[in-house]
Design an enzyme around this catalytic site. Structure first.
Site, mmCIF file in Angstrom:
data_model
loop_
_atom_site.group_PDB
_atom_site.id
_atom_site.type_symbol
_atom_site.label_atom_id
_atom_site.label_comp_id
_atom_site.label_asym_id
_atom_site.label_seq_id
_atom_site.Cartn_x
_atom_site.Cartn_y
_atom_site.Cartn_z
ATOM 1 N N ASP A 144 40.490 48.583 35.411
ATOM 2 C CA ASP A 144 39.514 49.431 34.913
ATOM 3 C C ASP A 144 40.233 50.827 34.152
ATOM 4 O O ASP A 144 39.627 51.488 33.519
ATOM 5 C CB ASP A 144 38.666 50.286 36.182
ATOM 6 C CG ASP A 144 37.815 49.070 36.670
ATOM 7 O OD1 ASP A 144 37.398 48.365 35.797
ATOM 8 O OD2 ASP A 144 37.413 49.143 37.850
ATOM 9 N N GLY A 189 33.594 47.754 34.066
ATOM 10 C CA GLY A 189 33.931 48.887 33.941
ATOM 11 C C GLY A 189 32.429 49.937 34.446
ATOM 12 O O GLY A 189 31.632 50.365 33.795
ATOM 13 N N ARG A 190 32.477 50.068 35.965
ATOM 14 C CA ARG A 190 31.277 50.732 36.345
ATOM 15 C C ARG A 190 30.980 52.029 36.062
ATOM 16 O O ARG A 190 30.263 52.495 35.740
ATOM 17 C CB ARG A 190 31.573 50.504 37.819
ATOM 18 C CG ARG A 190 30.211 50.526 38.731
ATOM 19 C CD ARG A 190 29.229 49.010 38.241
ATOM 20 N NE ARG A 190 28.109 49.156 38.941
ATOM 21 C CZ ARG A 190 26.968 48.628 38.637
ATOM 22 N NH1 ARG A 190 26.946 48.009 37.519
ATOM 23 N NH2 ARG A 190 25.771 48.794 39.195
ATOM 24 N N ARG A 303 39.445 39.618 34.130
ATOM 25 C CA ARG A 303 40.458 40.265 34.844
ATOM 26 C C ARG A 303 41.324 38.991 35.514
ATOM 27 O O ARG A 303 42.579 39.623 36.060
ATOM 28 C CB ARG A 303 39.955 40.793 36.130
ATOM 29 C CG ARG A 303 39.332 39.909 37.232
ATOM 30 C CD ARG A 303 38.646 40.623 38.291
ATOM 31 N NE ARG A 303 38.208 39.752 39.520
ATOM 32 C CZ ARG A 303 37.320 40.237 40.282
ATOM 33 N NH1 ARG A 303 36.814 41.387 40.272
ATOM 34 N NH2 ARG A 303 37.002 39.239 41.158
#
Lengths: 410, 410
Positions: A144, A189-190, A303
């Protein structure tokens, strides 16, 4: 000061290079003369349960170290466990420290993100308050890229390289048909849009790259967005949209849980969290009547796709691990290894450290001045920043046509 | 007999290596002295509209050819257009042949699957019936591997290598957590399970591979399947399931459009085709109450991930194109290039040809004796067959950290 026996753990979501950092800690500790290099299975959670291994019994050769550097996800296993406050969870700390004492651990390393640095901060605070002579070092890790102080985080470069390369291939795929086509790609990507922004790295002499990039940093006005999509589709036949899973609408609701006409429900009437990409696709389909529209999620693949890691990223992750071990051997504690950028082009980077207390629980988002919100895009400053981080390849050791990994038996 | 001017087109779903076959046709035709190497934009559909380019003006160097071999999707563009019957669509044929005559085309190549071979069959039939002196050759292409007579099809090996490698990485990722975990991966293949079966190639000394493999060749009894899943989850903590998008249930309905309690509907009450993987995930969740369960679709990525192409596949695709061109130069017509396997280990393969009439519209599924239906698995005969096809890598030319492609401007 010798490094003594060490304890190392991995925490949070796996990445393509978290094992490179582990390899760095391991190799430096081994070379600095550690008698035991203990690894906690599944992070602090496993340590609490007494589940540890001596890595020296498992990672036996330099070839093993090289394969470990190329192995995605967490060799030691990971957890999402958050250590409580020492005042409230005294028993947990007593248990952990009893164990560390029994194993005669002098240096403790935790590879992870915000939460992991919080964990390091609490552990070193507890040690100081209780007169325990032990060093605690954090090694940064997160795709992130949202840790403060450090220029970037290991894991981000490889995920970005996967995203840019795969986006580029998907654009070739979608453009092969002579039809009006919209492709929506949902990226992780929160709260921070670093990875979604990295989709722009697909653009070049041979590729138009994404047309629109939606970051969580900018609230989405659906009406304006649909208008912009409609106008772009008048000019061109294909439209490629990168959307972060964490995009919020103007009213503060996540796009991924957007209600209204596009919501999908199961037979019990429960709203299905269909994902930002899916909902954006449904919105465009409904409002503009586009037939050939598809949404794709890069999902967990982004990821762990170590087969297309960034060499820069792997090497930096390894260096960060080594640097952390050397700093601990020098007596440093309660710090995280950070990257300082010396130059963009040609890229130059230096290793440094910063107090974990300043990093724990803080979050770094994409700077507002790097975002061109009016055009649903990012500015060239982002490209200057991100491009060096995806350079170079470190191909896996391929055996029988697939990547070979170093695996710890359960 | 000289090859004369040639016309070449690409059709159907793109793959990672369809451009390698195009490069093979192009290079052989160029080297055999073709004055013009015409490419149809978007296949027969574009040819009907008069949209052609002379590839000699665009692919200028041997370096261009090498980059073309590494470029996914269709360099010339593709289509899903199916040529009608000559008796009914006389005007279409007249138009196409007038154009071919104008350009003095002597050899015609079509790179594609079943439908494309049907197209070649009709074109050559029309030519013969109308006394046109022209050769027609088919070059096989499909990730689905469902063409008859040929041992395998270009595109299958690279898609399989992507599937096996990525599945392996996802298993590492999912196994990193110490929790009961189910991962469902949906893989392409509407009627043939070749690609889904290829997930087994993830298994090896360092990886358990998928636990269950659901192919469209075997109708799914949901009750028995759930029982089997439940039993496996008693023995182990993680369960990895590969499911073909084309799996049908016992009653003949596609799993992807499965109704009942797991169906999702939009606000208008329309059933959403959520995909086989999604529905399988919902089924397991509902019946067994597993919390950590995720479904991932390899989506279009599996057919265009040229960054992890199989070198065997790329080279064979290229050879198939070259062989087709040489056969046409020798006066052969109405044939498709096929592969004949001489040996599994060490792998040996020979190029041959077969009448397109025997290939058009036929379909090859995974042989029943290679499927272990009772255990939701495939047998070692499949591994022996597929393993040679994913061997070797042909890394892209990497520029600025991402793969470089050869692109024809619109």
């Amino acid at each position: 000061m010798s490094i003594g026996n060490i304890m190392v753990g991995q925490s949070g979501g796996p990445t393509s290079v978290i094992n490179a950092s582990l390899a760095g800690v391991f190799k430096a500790a081994r070379d600095l003369g550690a008698k035991h290099v203990y690894g906690m299975r599944n992070g602090v959670e496993g340590l609490l349960e007494g589940r540890c291994v001596d890595m020296l019994e498992h990672v036996k050769t330099d070839a093993d170290i090289e394969i470990l550097k190329r192995t995605p996800a967490s060799y030691l296993g990971t957890c999402r466990f958050k250590l409580g406050d020492p005042a409230e969870k005294e028993a947990d700390y007593a248990k952990i420290f009893a164990q560390l004492k029994k194993l005669d651990v002098k240096s403790y390393f935790y590879i992870g993100g915000n939460d992991s640095m919080d964990s390091i901060n609490k552990m070193s605070g507890y040690a100081a308050a209780n007169g325990v002579d032990m060093r605690f070092m954090g090694i940064p890790k997160t795709i992130d890229n949202d840790l403060v102080i450090t220029d970037h985080t290991p894991g981000f470069g490889s995920a970005s390289k996967y995203i840019a390369s795969t986006f580029k291939e998907l654009i070739r795929d979608a453009a092969a048909f002579n039809e009006k086509t919209v492709l929506v790609v949902e990226i992780m990507g929160r709260n921070a849009g670093w990875l979604t922004a990295a989709s722009i790295l697909a653009a070049g002499e041979d590729n138009e790259g994404p047309d629109m990039i939606l970051l969580p940093e900018t609230p989405l006005c659906e009406a304006s967005f649909i208008k912009a999509v409609g106008e772009k589709l008048k000019e061109k036949n294909t439209l490629f949209i990168a959307v972060s899973e964490g995009v919020k609408c103007l009213d503060g609701e996540y796009l991924s849980s957007r209600g209204g006409a596009s919501v999908t429900r199961d037979a019990f009437g429960h709203v299905a969290l269909s994902g930002a990409g899916h909902n954006l696709k449904e919105l465009i389909k409904r409002e503009l009547g586009i037939k050939r529209i598809r949404s794709i999620e890069f999902s967990a693949i982004q990821r762990c796709a170590a087969h297309i890691s960034s060499r820069t990223d792997v090497e930096e992750a390894f260096l960060a691990g080594q640097h952390g071990a050397r700093c601990a051997a020098d007596g440093m504690t309660s710090k995280m290894v950070v990257f300082k950028r010396l130059a963009d082009e040609p890229y130059a980077m230096a290793l440094d450290t910063a107090p974990v207390s300043e990093i724990a629980n803080a979050e770094k988002v994409v700077p507002a001045e790097w975002i061109d919100a009016a055009n649903y895009f990012v500015r060239k400053e982002f490209v200057t920043y991100a491009l060096p981080l995806i350079q170079g390849e470190l191909p896996p050791l391929m055996i029988n046509g697939v990547p070979r990994h170093l695996v710890l038996k359960k």
